[in-house]
Design a protein around this motif. Structure first.
Motif, PDB file in Angstrom:
ATOM      1  N   ALA A  43      19.146 -21.633 -33.269  1.00  0.00           N
ATOM      2  CA  ALA A  43      18.314 -22.831 -33.395  1.00  0.00           C
ATOM      3  C   ALA A  43      16.953 -22.535 -32.781  1.00  0.00           C
ATOM      4  O   ALA A  43      16.868 -22.113 -31.623  1.00  0.00           O
ATOM      5  CB  ALA A  43      18.974 -24.010 -32.701  1.00  0.00           C
ATOM      6  N   ILE A  44      15.901 -22.755 -33.530  1.00  0.00           N
ATOM      7  CA  ILE A  44      14.556 -22.401 -33.079  1.00  0.00           C
ATOM      8  C   ILE A  44      14.030 -23.492 -32.143  1.00  0.00           C
ATOM      9  O   ILE A  44      13.921 -24.654 -32.537  1.00  0.00           O
ATOM     10  CB  ILE A  44      13.611 -22.211 -34.273  1.00  0.00           C
ATOM     11  N   PRO A  45      13.711 -23.132 -30.902  1.00  0.00           N
ATOM     12  CA  PRO A  45      13.186 -24.127 -29.960  1.00  0.00           C
ATOM     13  C   PRO A  45      11.694 -24.352 -30.169  1.00  0.00           C
ATOM     14  O   PRO A  45      11.061 -23.706 -31.012  1.00  0.00           O
ATOM     15  CB  PRO A  45      13.454 -23.476 -28.600  1.00  0.00           C
ATOM     16  N   SER A  46      11.115 -25.251 -29.397  1.00  0.00           N
ATOM     17  CA  SER A  46       9.674 -25.445 -29.428  1.00  0.00           C
ATOM     18  C   SER A  46       8.984 -24.225 -28.829  1.00  0.00           C
ATOM     19  O   SER A  46       9.592 -23.462 -28.074  1.00  0.00           O
ATOM     20  CB  SER A  46       9.288 -26.698 -28.640  1.00  0.00           C
ATOM     21  N   LEU A  47       7.711 -24.024 -29.176  1.00  0.00           N
ATOM     22  CA  LEU A  47       6.903 -22.953 -28.594  1.00  0.00           C
ATOM     23  C   LEU A  47       5.697 -23.598 -27.930  1.00  0.00           C
ATOM     24  O   LEU A  47       4.753 -24.009 -28.604  1.00  0.00           O
ATOM     25  CB  LEU A  47       6.472 -21.959 -29.671  1.00  0.00           C
ATOM     26  N   PRO A  48       5.710 -23.745 -26.604  1.00  0.00           N
ATOM     27  CA  PRO A  48       4.643 -24.490 -25.921  1.00  0.00           C
ATOM     28  C   PRO A  48       3.255 -23.884 -26.074  1.00  0.00           C
ATOM     29  O   PRO A  48       2.261 -24.610 -26.100  1.00  0.00           O
ATOM     30  CB  PRO A  48       5.095 -24.464 -24.456  1.00  0.00           C
ATOM     31  N   LYS A  49       3.202 -22.550 -26.171  1.00  0.00           N
ATOM     32  CA  LYS A  49       1.899 -21.866 -26.237  1.00  0.00           C
ATOM     33  C   LYS A  49       2.143 -20.431 -26.660  1.00  0.00           C
ATOM     34  O   LYS A  49       3.291 -19.961 -26.673  1.00  0.00           O
ATOM     35  CB  LYS A  49       1.218 -21.888 -24.869  1.00  0.00           C
ATOM     36  N   GLN A  60      23.812  -3.451 -27.519  1.00  0.00           N
ATOM     37  CA  GLN A  60      23.389  -2.285 -26.761  1.00  0.00           C
ATOM     38  C   GLN A  60      24.505  -1.239 -26.788  1.00  0.00           C
ATOM     39  O   GLN A  60      25.688  -1.576 -26.693  1.00  0.00           O
ATOM     40  CB  GLN A  60      23.069  -2.670 -25.312  1.00  0.00           C
ATOM     41  N   PRO A  61      24.133   0.056 -26.922  1.00  0.00           N
ATOM     42  CA  PRO A  61      25.147   1.104 -27.032  1.00  0.00           C
ATOM     43  C   PRO A  61      25.621   1.631 -25.686  1.00  0.00           C
ATOM     44  O   PRO A  61      25.021   1.377 -24.635  1.00  0.00           O
ATOM     45  CB  PRO A  61      24.415   2.199 -27.816  1.00  0.00           C
ATOM     46  N   THR A  62      26.681   2.416 -25.742  1.00  0.00           N
ATOM     47  CA  THR A  62      27.296   2.966 -24.540  1.00  0.00           C
ATOM     48  C   THR A  62      26.340   3.876 -23.768  1.00  0.00           C
ATOM     49  O   THR A  62      26.460   4.002 -22.547  1.00  0.00           O
ATOM     50  CB  THR A  62      28.558   3.762 -24.899  1.00  0.00           C
ATOM     51  N   ASP A  63      25.405   4.538 -24.476  1.00  0.00           N
ATOM     52  CA  ASP A  63      24.493   5.441 -23.774  1.00  0.00           C
ATOM     53  C   ASP A  63      23.268   4.714 -23.212  1.00  0.00           C
ATOM     54  O   ASP A  63      22.387   5.344 -22.624  1.00  0.00           O
ATOM     55  CB  ASP A  63      24.052   6.594 -24.684  1.00  0.00           C
ATOM     56  N   ASN A  64      23.189   3.379 -23.418  1.00  0.00           N
ATOM     57  CA  ASN A  64      22.091   2.565 -22.875  1.00  0.00           C
ATOM     58  C   ASN A  64      20.711   3.110 -23.247  1.00  0.00           C
ATOM     59  O   ASN A  64      19.761   3.027 -22.476  1.00  0.00           O
ATOM     60  CB  ASN A  64      22.217   2.439 -21.355  1.00  0.00           C
ATOM     61  N   SER A  65      20.621   3.659 -24.458  1.00  0.00           N
ATOM     62  CA  SER A  65      19.374   4.289 -24.896  1.00  0.00           C
ATOM     63  C   SER A  65      18.394   3.297 -25.504  1.00  0.00           C
ATOM     64  O   SER A  65      17.256   3.659 -25.808  1.00  0.00           O
ATOM     65  CB  SER A  65      19.683   5.379 -25.928  1.00  0.00           C
ATOM     66  N   GLY A  66      18.789   2.057 -25.684  1.00  0.00           N
ATOM     67  CA  GLY A  66      17.918   1.053 -26.285  1.00  0.00           C
ATOM     68  C   GLY A  66      18.711  -0.180 -26.630  1.00  0.00           C
ATOM     69  O   GLY A  66      19.833  -0.371 -26.136  1.00  0.00           O
ATOM     70  N   VAL A  67      18.152  -1.006 -27.495  1.00  0.00           N
ATOM     71  CA  VAL A  67      18.852  -2.215 -27.918  1.00  0.00           C
ATOM     72  C   VAL A  67      18.492  -2.527 -29.361  1.00  0.00           C
ATOM     73  O   VAL A  67      17.358  -2.351 -29.803  1.00  0.00           O
ATOM     74  CB  VAL A  67      18.543  -3.405 -26.972  1.00  0.00           C
ATOM     75  N   TYR A  68      19.498  -2.950 -30.111  1.00  0.00           N
ATOM     76  CA  TYR A  68      19.382  -3.327 -31.518  1.00  0.00           C
ATOM     77  C   TYR A  68      19.385  -4.849 -31.527  1.00  0.00           C
ATOM     78  O   TYR A  68      20.357  -5.472 -31.103  1.00  0.00           O
ATOM     79  CB  TYR A  68      20.561  -2.731 -32.270  1.00  0.00           C
ATOM     80  N   GLN A  69      18.289  -5.467 -32.021  1.00  0.00           N
ATOM     81  CA  GLN A  69      18.099  -6.881 -31.736  1.00  0.00           C
ATOM     82  C   GLN A  69      17.392  -7.606 -32.885  1.00  0.00           C
ATOM     83  O   GLN A  69      16.715  -6.997 -33.715  1.00  0.00           O
ATOM     84  CB  GLN A  69      17.258  -7.013 -30.460  1.00  0.00           C
ATOM     85  N   ASN A  70      17.558  -8.934 -32.902  1.00  0.00           N
ATOM     86  CA  ASN A  70      16.845  -9.840 -33.813  1.00  0.00           C
ATOM     87  C   ASN A  70      15.957 -10.697 -32.925  1.00  0.00           C
ATOM     88  O   ASN A  70      16.431 -11.611 -32.267  1.00  0.00           O
ATOM     89  CB  ASN A  70      17.822 -10.713 -34.593  1.00  0.00           C
ATOM     90  N   VAL A  71      14.659 -10.394 -32.886  1.00  0.00           N
ATOM     91  CA  VAL A  71      13.773 -10.950 -31.864  1.00  0.00           C
ATOM     92  C   VAL A  71      12.925 -12.102 -32.391  1.00  0.00           C
ATOM     93  O   VAL A  71      12.179 -11.946 -33.363  1.00  0.00           O
ATOM     94  CB  VAL A  71      12.845  -9.858 -31.300  1.00  0.00           C
ATOM     95  N   LEU A  72      13.036 -13.246 -31.717  1.00  0.00           N
ATOM     96  CA  LEU A  72      12.145 -14.386 -31.930  1.00  0.00           C
ATOM     97  C   LEU A  72      10.969 -14.192 -30.976  1.00  0.00           C
ATOM     98  O   LEU A  72      11.131 -14.238 -29.762  1.00  0.00           O
ATOM     99  CB  LEU A  72      12.887 -15.689 -31.656  1.00  0.00           C
ATOM    100  N   ASP A  73       9.786 -13.992 -31.545  1.00  0.00           N
ATOM    101  CA  ASP A  73       8.606 -13.511 -30.816  1.00  0.00           C
ATOM    102  C   ASP A  73       7.532 -14.599 -30.835  1.00  0.00           C
ATOM    103  O   ASP A  73       7.104 -15.041 -31.903  1.00  0.00           O
ATOM    104  CB  ASP A  73       8.121 -12.237 -31.520  1.00  0.00           C
ATOM    105  N   GLY A  74       7.069 -15.021 -29.638  1.00  0.00           N
ATOM    106  CA  GLY A  74       6.102 -16.113 -29.551  1.00  0.00           C
ATOM    107  C   GLY A  74       4.684 -15.694 -29.220  1.00  0.00           C
ATOM    108  O   GLY A  74       3.851 -16.546 -28.897  1.00  0.00           O
ATOM    109  N   ARG A  75       4.371 -14.417 -29.318  1.00  0.00           N
ATOM    110  CA  ARG A  75       3.072 -13.944 -28.852  1.00  0.00           C
ATOM    111  C   ARG A  75       1.886 -14.525 -29.614  1.00  0.00           C
ATOM    112  O   ARG A  75       0.811 -14.721 -29.050  1.00  0.00           O
ATOM    113  CB  ARG A  75       3.005 -12.416 -28.908  1.00  0.00           C
ATOM    114  N   SER A  76       2.048 -14.804 -30.897  1.00  0.00           N
ATOM    115  CA  SER A  76       0.912 -15.276 -31.702  1.00  0.00           C
ATOM    116  C   SER A  76       0.652 -16.767 -31.544  1.00  0.00           C
ATOM    117  O   SER A  76      -0.373 -17.270 -32.004  1.00  0.00           O
ATOM    118  CB  SER A  76       1.157 -14.972 -33.182  1.00  0.00           C
ATOM    119  N   GLY A  77       1.584 -17.487 -30.934  1.00  0.00           N
ATOM    120  CA  GLY A  77       1.497 -18.947 -30.874  1.00  0.00           C
ATOM    121  C   GLY A  77       2.300 -19.624 -31.961  1.00  0.00           C
ATOM    122  O   GLY A  77       2.452 -20.844 -31.965  1.00  0.00           O
ATOM    123  N   THR A  78       2.827 -18.833 -32.896  1.00  0.00           N
ATOM    124  CA  THR A  78       3.778 -19.286 -33.920  1.00  0.00           C
ATOM    125  C   THR A  78       4.969 -18.350 -33.859  1.00  0.00           C
ATOM    126  O   THR A  78       4.801 -17.123 -33.814  1.00  0.00           O
ATOM    127  CB  THR A  78       3.158 -19.235 -35.322  1.00  0.00           C
TER     128      THR A  78
END
Length: 219
Positions: A43-49, A60-78
């Motif tokens: 569920a997409i929350p509000s983005l204040p700014k 995340q894998p057993t070797d902790n080499s990174g993370v495989y993710q679906n990222v909700l990114d608020g940097r642009s303001g949208t």
């Protein structure tokens, strides 16, 4: 610690010198098992700014080499959401994505291909039917951590609860006890609720279904 590489890898994705503030829940499968799929609705929350808000489900894998993710990114303001592997070993291009807005729902699905050659991510914006599909060459990774995460840099948790619904997680093996255990609550930082939990085993596959996972507020 297992968490160390995880934090470093995500800070590299953020491209920030400031330290991130973390809130996340984490599931591990039974010993010797690995996760083979992770899906649900976010569920997409509000983005204040505009700011470095990263909200995501991930593996995340057993070797902790990174993370495989679906990222909700608020940097642009949208809000923008996309799938990817952060950040190296291997170095992979980030996947495609789309803008989404408060009160919408986005379906995410991350699945190990049936032939074991890699992982496929599908994101669907439910309000419009917009869909993006990406493939990631991560066959060499054995994923043993499922995460529901909030990662914040120079911003606070000011967007309200982060809710996931209709979550389905599968693992190899026959031991389903991990599904019924409480997830790790990193540093006890998050007030959360989980409802509608059920586990089943068929052949060599454990299926864990969770009606809702809500990261409610800082503890």
């Amino acid at each position: 610690m297992l968490i160390t590489t995880f934090l470093i890898s995500l800070l590299a994705f953020a491209g920030q010198s400031s330290a991130a503030t973390w809130y996340f829940l984490r599931y591990y499968p039974a010993s010797g098992q690995k996760f083979t799929s992770f899906s649900g609705e976010m569920a997409i929350p509000s983005l204040p700014k505009a700011g470095v808000y990263y909200l995501w489900p991930g593996l995340q894998p057993t070797d902790n080499s990174g993370v495989y993710q679906n990222v909700l990114d608020g940097r642009s303001g949208t809000w923008w959401i996309g799938s990817g592997w952060c950040c190296s070993n291997p170095s992979l291009p980030w996947g495609s994505g789309f803008n989404t807005y408060a009160n919408e729902k986005v379906t995410f699905s991350n699945t190990l291909d049936s032939n074991g050659s890699g992982w496929t991510s599908v994101l669907t914006r439910q309000s419009t039917g917009q869909k993006v599909t990406d493939n990631f060459a991560l066959a060499s990774k054995s994923f043993n951590q499922v995460l529901f995460a909030i990662e914040l840099t120079d911003v606070s948790w000011d967007f309200g609860p982060l809710a996931f619904t209709n979550v389905v997680i599968t693992s190899t093996g026959t031991d389903s006890s991990w599904c019924n255990n409480k997830p790790e609550n990193y540093n006890g930082a998050t007030t959360y609720s989980i409802s509608g939990l059920s586990a089943s085993v068929s052949g060599n596959t454990v299926t864990c279904k969770i009606a809702s996972v809500i990261l409610q507020k800082p503890a």
